[in-house]
Design a protein around this motif. Sequence first.
Motif, PDB file in Angstrom:
ATOM      1  N   ILE A 162       0.854  -1.179   0.000  1.00  0.00           N
ATOM      2  CA  ILE A 162       0.000   0.000   0.000  1.00  0.00           C
ATOM      3  C   ILE A 162       0.889   1.227   0.000  1.00  0.00           C
ATOM      4  N   LYS A 163       0.726   2.063  -1.011  1.00  0.00           N
ATOM      5  CA  LYS A 163       1.387   3.371  -1.040  1.00  0.00           C
ATOM      6  C   LYS A 163       0.278   4.368  -0.756  1.00  0.00           C
ATOM      7  N   SER A 164       0.387   5.052   0.379  1.00  0.00           N
ATOM      8  CA  SER A 164      -0.693   5.927   0.786  1.00  0.00           C
ATOM      9  C   SER A 164      -0.169   7.181   1.455  1.00  0.00           C
ATOM     10  N   ASP A 165      -1.085   8.092   1.676  1.00  0.00           N
ATOM     11  CA  ASP A 165      -0.811   9.310   2.427  1.00  0.00           C
ATOM     12  C   ASP A 165      -2.130  10.012   2.672  1.00  0.00           C
ATOM     13  N   PHE A 166      -2.053  11.144   3.334  1.00  0.00           N
ATOM     14  CA  PHE A 166      -3.228  11.981   3.539  1.00  0.00           C
ATOM     15  C   PHE A 166      -2.733  13.367   3.866  1.00  0.00           C
ATOM     16  N   PHE A 167      -3.300  14.377   3.244  1.00  0.00           N
ATOM     17  CA  PHE A 167      -2.775  15.732   3.378  1.00  0.00           C
ATOM     18  C   PHE A 167      -3.231  16.444   4.646  1.00  0.00           C
ATOM     19  N   LYS A 168      -4.337  16.019   5.259  1.00  0.00           N
ATOM     20  CA  LYS A 168      -4.827  16.644   6.485  1.00  0.00           C
ATOM     21  C   LYS A 168      -4.510  15.727   7.654  1.00  0.00           C
ATOM     22  N   ASN A 169      -3.766  16.233   8.619  1.00  0.00           N
ATOM     23  CA  ASN A 169      -3.421  15.461   9.804  1.00  0.00           C
ATOM     24  C   ASN A 169      -2.823  14.094   9.434  1.00  0.00           C
ATOM     25  N   PRO A 170      -1.733  14.086   8.657  1.00  0.00           N
ATOM     26  CA  PRO A 170      -1.186  12.819   8.162  1.00  0.00           C
ATOM     27  C   PRO A 170      -0.724  11.860   9.252  1.00  0.00           C
ATOM     28  N   GLU A 171      -0.250  12.379  10.397  1.00  0.00           N
ATOM     29  CA  GLU A 171       0.212  11.494  11.474  1.00  0.00           C
ATOM     30  C   GLU A 171      -0.940  10.652  12.017  1.00  0.00           C
ATOM     31  N   ALA A 172      -2.106  11.275  12.203  1.00  0.00           N
ATOM     32  CA  ALA A 172      -3.270  10.548  12.713  1.00  0.00           C
ATOM     33  C   ALA A 172      -3.738   9.506  11.701  1.00  0.00           C
ATOM     34  N   LYS A 173      -3.746   9.867  10.416  1.00  0.00           N
ATOM     35  CA  LYS A 173      -4.174   8.923   9.384  1.00  0.00           C
ATOM     36  C   LYS A 173      -3.192   7.753   9.267  1.00  0.00           C
ATOM     37  N   LEU A 174      -1.903   8.039   9.380  1.00  0.00           N
ATOM     38  CA  LEU A 174      -0.897   6.982   9.353  1.00  0.00           C
ATOM     39  C   LEU A 174      -1.116   6.029  10.519  1.00  0.00           C
ATOM     40  N   SER A 175      -1.336   6.571  11.690  1.00  0.00           N
ATOM     41  CA  SER A 175      -1.579   5.752  12.877  1.00  0.00           C
ATOM     42  C   SER A 175      -2.832   4.892  12.702  1.00  0.00           C
ATOM     43  N   GLU A 176      -3.873   5.484  12.149  1.00  0.00           N
ATOM     44  CA  GLU A 176      -5.124   4.757  11.906  1.00  0.00           C
ATOM     45  C   GLU A 176      -4.914   3.603  10.930  1.00  0.00           C
ATOM     46  N   LEU A 177      -4.166   3.859   9.857  1.00  0.00           N
ATOM     47  CA  LEU A 177      -3.914   2.830   8.859  1.00  0.00           C
ATOM     48  C   LEU A 177      -3.037   1.715   9.427  1.00  0.00           C
ATOM     49  N   LYS A 178      -2.002   2.076  10.164  1.00  0.00           N
ATOM     50  CA  LYS A 178      -1.152   1.060  10.794  1.00  0.00           C
ATOM     51  C   LYS A 178      -1.964   0.195  11.748  1.00  0.00           C
TER      52      LYS A 178
END
Length: 161
Positions: free
Chosen positions: A111-127
């Motif tokens: 999975i190659k992903s990202d998110f432009f708003k609050n990326p740390e929270a989205k990364l944590s959610e995905l992990k």
Amino acid sequence: NRYFRGYNIIWAVFESTRIPTQQITTLKNNNLWIPSEWGKKIAIQNGISADKISVVPEGVEANLFNPYLKPQNPKFRFLIIAKYEIRKSVDEVLTAFAEEFGNNSQVELVIKSDFFKNPEAKLSELKSKINSLSVDNINLIWGYQKPDELINLYRSADVFV
């Protein structure tokens, strides 16, 4: 536009059959390039004159994205490149992959992903979502990739999700 000579061209990609009302005027007043006949049909249905629309397919650089340049990979690789949000169905892909392939060491999902708003929270959610599946053949690549890294990622895939 009074500041520039020539034509204004808008490149537009649609994901639905309705174009927001506030965009219609801008699209009607300019030339419109769309990557598919389907998009052209949608634009016409939304009131844009057919003579203002050109279908310009999205291109692929064959010298970079070429199946003969695929690196040797001992695993069968699925690749999804998507912003981590509900409408991209990443969670559904993860769940389906885990249910179908479990911890099969011959298959992997990248999975190659990202998110432009609050990326740390989205990364944590995905992990957290990946960890909840208890599989070790899902690999996450987060954030910006250099062009050559992204090219190699595409080349390494057997299936695009």
